[in-house]
Design a protein around this motif. Structure first.
Motif, PDB file in Angstrom:
ATOM      1  N   THR A   1      37.399  40.144  51.318  1.00  0.00           N
ATOM      2  CA  THR A   1      36.588  39.053  50.804  1.00  0.00           C
ATOM      3  C   THR A   1      37.075  38.602  49.427  1.00  0.00           C
ATOM      4  N   ALA A   2      36.637  37.419  49.056  1.00  0.00           N
ATOM      5  CA  ALA A   2      37.035  36.854  47.765  1.00  0.00           C
ATOM      6  C   ALA A   2      36.543  37.707  46.602  1.00  0.00           C
ATOM      7  N   ALA A   3      35.391  38.354  46.786  1.00  0.00           N
ATOM      8  CA  ALA A   3      34.835  39.166  45.703  1.00  0.00           C
ATOM      9  C   ALA A   3      34.207  40.441  46.263  1.00  0.00           C
ATOM     10  N   VAL A   4      34.081  41.409  45.391  1.00  0.00           N
ATOM     11  CA  VAL A   4      33.376  42.651  45.701  1.00  0.00           C
ATOM     12  C   VAL A   4      32.499  42.991  44.502  1.00  0.00           C
ATOM     13  N   GLU A   5      31.490  43.809  44.740  1.00  0.00           N
ATOM     14  CA  GLU A   5      30.668  44.338  43.649  1.00  0.00           C
ATOM     15  C   GLU A   5      30.795  45.847  43.678  1.00  0.00           C
ATOM     16  N   LEU A   6      31.177  46.398  42.543  1.00  0.00           N
ATOM     17  CA  LEU A   6      31.414  47.837  42.436  1.00  0.00           C
ATOM     18  C   LEU A   6      30.760  48.393  41.186  1.00  0.00           C
ATOM     19  N   PRO A   7      30.430  49.674  41.200  1.00  0.00           N
ATOM     20  CA  PRO A   7      29.875  50.294  39.995  1.00  0.00           C
ATOM     21  C   PRO A   7      30.889  50.245  38.844  1.00  0.00           C
ATOM     22  N   ARG A   8      30.394  49.959  37.669  1.00  0.00           N
ATOM     23  CA  ARG A   8      31.243  49.852  36.466  1.00  0.00           C
ATOM     24  C   ARG A   8      32.124  51.091  36.287  1.00  0.00           C
ATOM     25  N   GLU A   9      31.596  52.264  36.615  1.00  0.00           N
ATOM     26  CA  GLU A   9      32.372  53.494  36.397  1.00  0.00           C
ATOM     27  C   GLU A   9      33.555  53.639  37.354  1.00  0.00           C
ATOM     28  N   ASN A  10      33.623  52.821  38.402  1.00  0.00           N
ATOM     29  CA  ASN A  10      34.756  52.854  39.339  1.00  0.00           C
ATOM     30  C   ASN A  10      35.889  51.918  38.938  1.00  0.00           C
ATOM     31  N   LEU A  11      35.758  51.235  37.812  1.00  0.00           N
ATOM     32  CA  LEU A  11      36.752  50.251  37.399  1.00  0.00           C
ATOM     33  C   LEU A  11      37.717  50.827  36.378  1.00  0.00           C
ATOM     34  N   GLU A  12      38.928  50.309  36.415  1.00  0.00           N
ATOM     35  CA  GLU A  12      39.962  50.695  35.461  1.00  0.00           C
ATOM     36  C   GLU A  12      40.097  49.610  34.398  1.00  0.00           C
ATOM     37  N   SER A  13      40.561  49.994  33.218  1.00  0.00           N
ATOM     38  CA  SER A  13      40.818  49.031  32.146  1.00  0.00           C
ATOM     39  C   SER A  13      42.203  48.428  32.306  1.00  0.00           C
ATOM     40  N   VAL A  14      42.336  47.165  31.961  1.00  0.00           N
ATOM     41  CA  VAL A  14      43.639  46.499  31.954  1.00  0.00           C
ATOM     42  C   VAL A  14      44.174  46.602  30.538  1.00  0.00           C
ATOM     43  N   ASP A  15      45.293  47.303  30.370  1.00  0.00           N
ATOM     44  CA  ASP A  15      45.843  47.543  29.034  1.00  0.00           C
ATOM     45  C   ASP A  15      46.886  46.518  28.613  1.00  0.00           C
ATOM     46  N   ASP A  16      47.520  45.883  29.562  1.00  0.00           N
ATOM     47  CA  ASP A  16      48.592  44.933  29.271  1.00  0.00           C
ATOM     48  C   ASP A  16      48.008  43.523  29.079  1.00  0.00           C
ATOM     49  N   GLU A  17      48.295  42.894  27.949  1.00  0.00           N
ATOM     50  CA  GLU A  17      47.722  41.585  27.632  1.00  0.00           C
ATOM     51  C   GLU A  17      48.152  40.501  28.619  1.00  0.00           C
ATOM     52  N   GLN A  18      49.398  40.495  29.048  1.00  0.00           N
ATOM     53  CA  GLN A  18      49.852  39.489  30.023  1.00  0.00           C
ATOM     54  C   GLN A  18      49.129  39.665  31.358  1.00  0.00           C
ATOM     55  N   ARG A  19      48.987  40.887  31.788  1.00  0.00           N
ATOM     56  CA  ARG A  19      48.281  41.153  33.037  1.00  0.00           C
ATOM     57  C   ARG A  19      46.810  40.758  32.903  1.00  0.00           C
ATOM     58  N   ARG A  20      46.206  41.062  31.762  1.00  0.00           N
ATOM     59  CA  ARG A  20      44.804  40.694  31.522  1.00  0.00           C
ATOM     60  C   ARG A  20      44.625  39.181  31.639  1.00  0.00           C
ATOM     61  N   GLN A  21      45.511  38.422  31.038  1.00  0.00           N
ATOM     62  CA  GLN A  21      45.427  36.960  31.109  1.00  0.00           C
ATOM     63  C   GLN A  21      45.634  36.461  32.533  1.00  0.00           C
ATOM     64  N   ARG A  22      46.591  37.043  33.238  1.00  0.00           N
ATOM     65  CA  ARG A  22      46.859  36.637  34.624  1.00  0.00           C
ATOM     66  C   ARG A  22      45.657  36.951  35.514  1.00  0.00           C
ATOM     67  N   TYR A  23      45.086  38.142  35.348  1.00  0.00           N
ATOM     68  CA  TYR A  23      43.911  38.514  36.125  1.00  0.00           C
ATOM     69  C   TYR A  23      42.738  37.585  35.804  1.00  0.00           C
ATOM     70  N   ALA A  24      42.516  37.293  34.535  1.00  0.00           N
ATOM     71  CA  ALA A  24      41.411  36.407  34.142  1.00  0.00           C
ATOM     72  C   ALA A  24      41.581  35.023  34.757  1.00  0.00           C
ATOM     73  N   THR A  25      42.784  34.489  34.710  1.00  0.00           N
ATOM     74  CA  THR A  25      43.052  33.166  35.272  1.00  0.00           C
ATOM     75  C   THR A  25      42.803  33.151  36.774  1.00  0.00           C
ATOM     76  N   GLU A  26      43.344  34.144  37.472  1.00  0.00           N
ATOM     77  CA  GLU A  26      43.209  34.174  38.932  1.00  0.00           C
ATOM     78  C   GLU A  26      41.774  34.485  39.367  1.00  0.00           C
ATOM     79  N   ALA A  27      41.099  35.394  38.689  1.00  0.00           N
ATOM     80  CA  ALA A  27      39.710  35.716  39.036  1.00  0.00           C
ATOM     81  C   ALA A  27      38.808  34.503  38.823  1.00  0.00           C
ATOM     82  N   THR A  28      39.025  33.789  37.748  1.00  0.00           N
ATOM     83  CA  THR A  28      38.239  32.584  37.473  1.00  0.00           C
ATOM     84  C   THR A  28      38.504  31.521  38.533  1.00  0.00           C
ATOM     85  N   ARG A  29      39.757  31.347  38.910  1.00  0.00           N
ATOM     86  CA  ARG A  29      40.102  30.367  39.950  1.00  0.00           C
ATOM     87  C   ARG A  29      39.423  30.730  41.272  1.00  0.00           C
TER      88      ARG A  29
END
Length: 87
Positions: free
Chosen positions: A48-76
């Motif tokens: 599916t386009a989206a999922v809902e997961l518990p906050r504790e199951n998520l990983e942090s994005v450490d790379d700034e370029q990847r963070r920007q790419r993920y933000a752009t694509e998730a928003t789209r």
């Protein structure tokens, strides 16, 4: 649940072992979840386009370029798809 976070699909890749990797991220690109499925499992499960997961199951994005790419694509994805839409 109150601690669940909505994530949007930002990446899908295939490897030589016949595994499909799907990455979901928050719209700010700060957090992500990676899921691997076999091709057989994918034929029985909707991605599916989206999922809902518990906050504790998520990983942090450490790379700034990847963070920007993920933000752009998730928003789209959030702007163009319903959360439960198969993609």
């Amino acid at each position: 649940m109150a601690d669940d976070v909505r994530l949007w699909m930002v990446e899908r890749s295939y490897d030589t072992r016949n595994l499909i990797t799907v990455v979901y991220a928050t719209t700010d690109g700060d957090r992500y979840h990676r899921k691997e499925l076999s091709a057989t499992m994918l034929s029985r499960t909707d991605v599916t386009a989206a999922v809902e997961l518990p906050r504790e199951n998520l990983e942090s994005v450490d790379d700034e370029q990847r963070r920007q790419r993920y933000a752009t694509e998730a928003t789209r994805m959030a702007e163009t798809h319903a959360p439960d839409e198969a993609v």
